[in-house]
Design an enzyme around this catalytic site. Structure first.
Site, PDB file in Angstrom:
ATOM      1  N   TRP A 101     -13.783  -1.415   3.506  1.00 26.03           N
ATOM      2  CA  TRP A 101     -13.371  -1.669   4.897  1.00 26.03           C
ATOM      3  C   TRP A 101     -14.504  -2.288   5.698  1.00 26.03           C
ATOM      4  O   TRP A 101     -14.281  -3.169   6.533  1.00 26.03           O
ATOM      5  CB  TRP A 101     -12.871  -0.383   5.548  1.00 26.03           C
ATOM      6  CG  TRP A 101     -11.629   0.141   4.894  1.00 26.03           C
ATOM      7  CD1 TRP A 101     -11.488   1.333   4.253  1.00 26.03           C
ATOM      8  CD2 TRP A 101     -10.361  -0.524   4.783  1.00 26.03           C
ATOM      9  NE1 TRP A 101     -10.205   1.451   3.763  1.00 26.03           N
ATOM     10  CE2 TRP A 101      -9.503   0.335   4.070  1.00 26.03           C
ATOM     11  CE3 TRP A 101      -9.870  -1.760   5.219  1.00 26.03           C
ATOM     12  CZ2 TRP A 101      -8.174  -0.005   3.776  1.00 26.03           C
ATOM     13  CZ3 TRP A 101      -8.555  -2.097   4.929  1.00 26.03           C
ATOM     14  CH2 TRP A 101      -7.723  -1.228   4.222  1.00 26.03           C
ATOM     15  N   ASP A 171     -16.130   2.162  12.925  1.00 19.71           N
ATOM     16  CA  ASP A 171     -14.765   2.414  12.457  1.00 19.71           C
ATOM     17  C   ASP A 171     -14.735   3.862  11.961  1.00 19.71           C
ATOM     18  O   ASP A 171     -15.407   4.205  10.994  1.00 19.71           O
ATOM     19  CB  ASP A 171     -14.456   1.438  11.309  1.00 19.71           C
ATOM     20  CG  ASP A 171     -13.109   1.698  10.631  1.00 19.71           C
ATOM     21  OD1 ASP A 171     -12.412   2.657  10.999  1.00 19.71           O
ATOM     22  OD2 ASP A 171     -12.770   0.907   9.721  1.00 19.71           O
ATOM     23  N   LYS A 195      -4.634   8.017   9.366  1.00 15.48           N
ATOM     24  CA  LYS A 195      -5.372   8.823   8.403  1.00 15.48           C
ATOM     25  C   LYS A 195      -5.429  10.270   8.891  1.00 15.48           C
ATOM     26  O   LYS A 195      -5.032  11.182   8.186  1.00 15.48           O
ATOM     27  CB  LYS A 195      -6.801   8.283   8.212  1.00 15.48           C
ATOM     28  CG  LYS A 195      -6.876   6.793   7.927  1.00 15.48           C
ATOM     29  CD  LYS A 195      -6.367   6.428   6.542  1.00 15.48           C
ATOM     30  CE  LYS A 195      -6.000   4.962   6.390  1.00 15.48           C
ATOM     31  NZ  LYS A 195      -7.104   4.024   6.368  1.00 15.48           N
TER      32      LYS A 195
HETATM   33  C1  LIG Z   1      -7.220   2.583   6.304  1.00 17.74           C
HETATM   34  C2  LIG Z   1      -8.478   2.060   6.883  1.00 17.74           C
HETATM   35  C3  LIG Z   1      -8.539   0.794   7.490  1.00 17.74           C
HETATM   36  C4  LIG Z   1      -7.351  -0.130   7.569  1.00 17.74           C
HETATM   37  O1  LIG Z   1      -6.440   0.335   8.488  1.00 17.74           O
HETATM   38  P1  LIG Z   1      -5.138  -0.506   8.877  1.00 17.74           P
HETATM   39  O2  LIG Z   1      -4.623   0.278  10.041  1.00 17.74           O
HETATM   40  O3  LIG Z   1      -4.245  -0.503   7.698  1.00 17.74           O
HETATM   41  O4  LIG Z   1      -5.572  -1.871   9.263  1.00 17.74           O
HETATM   42  C5  LIG Z   1      -9.741   0.398   8.051  1.00 17.74           C
HETATM   43  N1  LIG Z   1     -10.827   1.181   8.001  1.00 17.74           N
HETATM   44  C6  LIG Z   1     -10.807   2.398   7.407  1.00 17.74           C
HETATM   45  C7  LIG Z   1     -12.046   3.227   7.388  1.00 17.74           C
HETATM   46  C8  LIG Z   1      -9.632   2.869   6.834  1.00 17.74           C
HETATM   47  O5  LIG Z   1      -9.620   4.074   6.246  1.00 17.74           O
END
Ligand SMILES: *Cc1c(COP(=O)(O)O)cnc(C)c1O
Length: 359
Positions: A101, A171, A195
């Site tokens: 990511w 993030d 998540k």
């Molecule tokens: C799942 C995830 C993403 C992607 O998320 P989307 O909402 O599908 O774009 C980005 N960063 C992390 C750390 C993730 O776990």
């Protein structure tokens, strides 16, 4: 009704109380005669839902007054573009690449300016967090970017990088609300909620006010400017209204359980059960450097692909689902987010013990 233990990395398990409450309110939300899905996002009754969700999140994370909370769409992936479009005044930013990511965010940023990779753990399949205490960060970098919990590889920063005075952007999709956080250390904290908080379709961006400006890169669409959404209190256009309502319920659930300090305690207790087992098992092995282990995502392997597949299959039949590891790592991964009960982890470990004895 029969519920499984769902170890999915995301969309992921939600608290049963929240799902039950939402079911009860499905046909008639608080005497409105309609579902939250059916109401105007400009109605008084919806306004109370989104305002309360924000107030509860502010209380949980102790968000300072000079930060805005935005409920947006486009997933975490859209932020990979929105961050450089809004923050790259000098067209330069530093990225720490600790997984897929972070790498995607880094690659996206290159479209908009000079993205500099200042550290990486790709040399060892992202199984550790690099030392970030003294990185060479370009003087004129607009921000330093991290992915704080690496969902796929199961690593987590135990200390934030030394940004040498630069704005930190993080993030936190897969560790959102899993433990207390000092928001004032960040310029932006953001994450997709699917998540650890709610249903897919909502991304929460917590952003320091001075970073919200008209001065975005030329050509930035109206919808991708933080200012658009901040000025309209996340109601510039129709927000992901039902998803925000569920997030609000999860915030209340966390508050009821004692807030983020209590979450951390619960999460440490759960993760310890699994890691302690992995550390003494002769069959199953954790894949991450010990000091960098995530409380949320726990990858492990047997070292034998066929045995891994057999384990995943038999676990599923026993009610432990979505344990297959990410395709880039193989093996297994147990995501044990806030809503996974301790009992789920205990039973999984019992199952792993039995499997080890029998194979
Ligand atoms: C799942 C995830 C993403 C992607 O998320 P989307 O909402 O599908 O774009 C980005 N960063 C992390 C750390 C993730 O776990």
């Amino acid at each position: 009704m029969s519920r499984v233990y769902n170890f999915s990395a995301g969309p992921a398990v939600l608290p049963e109380e929240v799902l039950r409450e939402a079911a009860e309110e499905m046909m008639d939300y608080k005497g409105s005669g309609m579902s939250v899905m059916e109401m105007s996002h400009r109605s008084k009754i919806y306004d109370a839902i989104i305002k309360e969700a924000e107030a509860d999140l502010r209380e949980l994370m102790n968000i300072p007054d000079n930060y805005r909370v935005l409920f947006l769409q486009g997933g975490a992936s859209q932020q990979f573009a929105m961050i450089p479009m809004n923050l790259m005044k000098n067209k330069k930013a530093a990225y720490i690449v600790t997984g897929q990511w972070a790498k995607k965010a880094f690659q996206e940023a290159k479209i908009y300016g000079e993205a500099v990779k200042v550290a990486s753990s790709e040399d060892e399949t992202f199984s550790y967090i690099p030392d970030c205490s003294d990185l060479e960060i370009p003087e004129d970098a607009d921000y330093v970017y991290i992915c704080e919990n690496n969902t796929i590889y199961g690593t987590k920063y135990k200390a934030l990088p030394n940004t040498k005075g630069h704005t930190l952007v993080a993030d936190v999709s897969s560790c959102f609300l899993s433990e207390p956080v000092d928001v004032s250390k960040y310029g932006i904290i953001y994450g997709g909620v699917q998540k650890n908080i709610g249903p897919a379709g909502v991304v929460i961006v917590i952003i320091r006010e001075d970073l919200i400006t008209e001065d975005t890169l030329p050509g930035t669409p109206t919808m991708l400017k933080y200012k658009t959404h901040a000025d309209a209190d996340s109601l510039y256009n129709t927000p992901p209204a039902y998803g925000i309502y569920i997030c609000g319920k999860v915030f209340q659930w966390i508050k009821k359980l004692g807030g983020l300090a209590a979450m951390k305690e619960r999460n440490e207790e759960k993760a310890k059960i699994l890691y302690d087992f992995l550390d003494q098992s002769k069959m199953f092995k954790g894949t991450v450097r010990k000091e960098d282990r995530s409380l949320m995502n726990v990858p492990f392997v047997t070292g034998d692909k066929e045995l891994d597949a057999k384990f995943v299959k038999e676990a599923e039949a026993a009610g432990f689902v979505n344990l297959k590891g990410h395709r880039t790592v193989g093996g297994m991964r147990a995501s044990i987010y806030n809503a996974m009960p301790k009992e789920g982890v205990e039973k999984l470990v019992d199952f792993m013990k039995k499997f080890e004895e029998e194979n």
